[in-house]
Motif scaffolding. Sequence first.
Motif, PDB file in Angstrom:
ATOM      1  N   ILE A  68       0.841  -1.205   0.000  1.00 20.14           N
ATOM      2  CA  ILE A  68       0.000   0.000   0.000  1.00 20.14           C
ATOM      3  C   ILE A  68       0.873   1.251   0.000  1.00 20.14           C
ATOM      4  O   ILE A  68       0.593   2.211  -0.726  1.00 20.14           O
ATOM      5  N   ASP A  69       1.939   1.246   0.802  1.00 22.88           N
ATOM      6  CA  ASP A  69       2.853   2.389   0.817  1.00 22.88           C
ATOM      7  C   ASP A  69       3.446   2.627  -0.565  1.00 22.88           C
ATOM      8  O   ASP A  69       3.560   3.766  -1.017  1.00 22.88           O
ATOM      9  N   LEU A  91     -10.355   9.246  -1.824  1.00 28.66           N
ATOM     10  CA  LEU A  91     -11.256   8.491  -2.701  1.00 28.66           C
ATOM     11  C   LEU A  91     -10.915   6.999  -2.701  1.00 28.66           C
ATOM     12  O   LEU A  91     -11.784   6.150  -2.487  1.00 28.66           O
ATOM     13  N   ILE A  92      -9.634   6.695  -2.951  1.00 21.44           N
ATOM     14  CA  ILE A  92      -9.237   5.288  -3.041  1.00 21.44           C
ATOM     15  C   ILE A  92      -9.356   4.607  -1.682  1.00 21.44           C
ATOM     16  O   ILE A  92      -9.781   3.453  -1.604  1.00 21.44           O
ATOM     17  N   SER A  93      -9.019   5.320  -0.619  1.00 23.79           N
ATOM     18  CA  SER A  93      -9.140   4.721   0.723  1.00 23.79           C
ATOM     19  C   SER A  93     -10.592   4.366   1.018  1.00 23.79           C
ATOM     20  O   SER A  93     -10.879   3.299   1.567  1.00 23.79           O
ATOM     21  N   ALA A  94     -11.516   5.247   0.645  1.00 20.67           N
ATOM     22  CA  ALA A  94     -12.922   4.991   0.914  1.00 20.67           C
ATOM     23  C   ALA A  94     -13.486   3.896   0.006  1.00 20.67           C
ATOM     24  O   ALA A  94     -14.284   3.069   0.448  1.00 20.67           O
ATOM     25  N   SER A  96     -11.768   1.415  -1.863  1.00 21.34           N
ATOM     26  CA  SER A  96     -11.156   0.078  -1.898  1.00 21.34           C
ATOM     27  C   SER A  96     -10.146  -0.181  -0.792  1.00 21.34           C
ATOM     28  O   SER A  96      -9.595  -1.280  -0.731  1.00 21.34           O
ATOM     29  N   HIS A  97      -9.882   0.804   0.033  1.00 23.59           N
ATOM     30  CA  HIS A  97      -8.856   0.676   1.084  1.00 23.59           C
ATOM     31  C   HIS A  97      -7.504   0.280   0.483  1.00 23.59           C
ATOM     32  O   HIS A  97      -6.743  -0.467   1.079  1.00 23.59           O
ATOM     33  N   TRP A  98      -7.231   0.740  -0.719  1.00 23.42           N
ATOM     34  CA  TRP A  98      -5.997   0.479  -1.452  1.00 23.42           C
ATOM     35  C   TRP A  98      -5.795  -1.021  -1.721  1.00 23.42           C
ATOM     36  O   TRP A  98      -4.683  -1.494  -1.843  1.00 23.42           O
ATOM     37  N   ASN A  99      -6.875  -1.750  -1.818  1.00 21.80           N
ATOM     38  CA  ASN A  99      -6.826  -3.178  -2.134  1.00 21.80           C
ATOM     39  C   ASN A  99      -7.065  -3.350  -3.630  1.00 21.80           C
ATOM     40  O   ASN A  99      -8.172  -3.081  -4.118  1.00 21.80           O
ATOM     41  N   TYR A 108     -14.485  -2.953  -9.670  1.00 17.86           N
ATOM     42  CA  TYR A 108     -13.255  -3.674  -9.316  1.00 17.86           C
ATOM     43  C   TYR A 108     -12.117  -2.729  -8.967  1.00 17.86           C
ATOM     44  O   TYR A 108     -12.039  -1.605  -9.439  1.00 17.86           O
ATOM     45  N   GLY A 109     -11.181  -3.258  -8.189  1.00 12.86           N
ATOM     46  CA  GLY A 109      -9.878  -2.647  -7.975  1.00 12.86           C
ATOM     47  C   GLY A 109      -9.862  -1.386  -7.145  1.00 12.86           C
ATOM     48  O   GLY A 109     -10.806  -1.055  -6.439  1.00 12.86           O
ATOM     49  N   LEU A 110      -8.726  -0.676  -7.263  1.00 13.98           N
ATOM     50  CA  LEU A 110      -8.494   0.526  -6.465  1.00 13.98           C
ATOM     51  C   LEU A 110      -9.540   1.603  -6.721  1.00 13.98           C
ATOM     52  O   LEU A 110     -10.058   2.204  -5.788  1.00 13.98           O
TER      53      LEU A 110
END
Length: 154
Positions: A68-69, A91-94, A96-99, A108-110
């Motif tokens: 993630i880093d 946005l991405i954290s909310a 997909s949590h960077w998954n 799907y995805g980030l």
Amino acid sequence: MNKLSTDDIHSLLNTPKSTLNLASYLTRSVRSILAGEPLMRTARRRSLVLVGVLCVVGTTPAEAVTDIDNLKLYAHSRVINYEQFQCLNRLISAESHWNINAINGSHYGLGQMRNKRYRNLDGYRQIDWTIRYIKGRYGSMCNAYRHWQSKGWH
């Protein structure tokens, strides 16, 4: 073996080269004590103190760098402006949590896109696609984030 005072240790710790010299000195000292010197009470104490100091000198705090880093660092290299990067990060954290393998229905995805090709991309390409999509549709990361908030998707 010479006696090592606290002042000696502090003066040796002033530079990295001196720290290495101290570590080398302490290692030799412990080896010689353990290699056959009679372990009298003083020698035992000295070896314990030397081992303790060697452990303190030899330890450095370390933190593992996560995938993630690395993804965040890559995203930041693509979105140089810190404020814009923070909006993308939110946005991405909310979403997909960077998954990179996150799935929400048909998204799907980030960046939670519907494209099935996007789902099979690695995290770095997902970031590139997400940024390209956001710039094309909203103009900036913060515009996209404000739109996302206005829809109540948080």
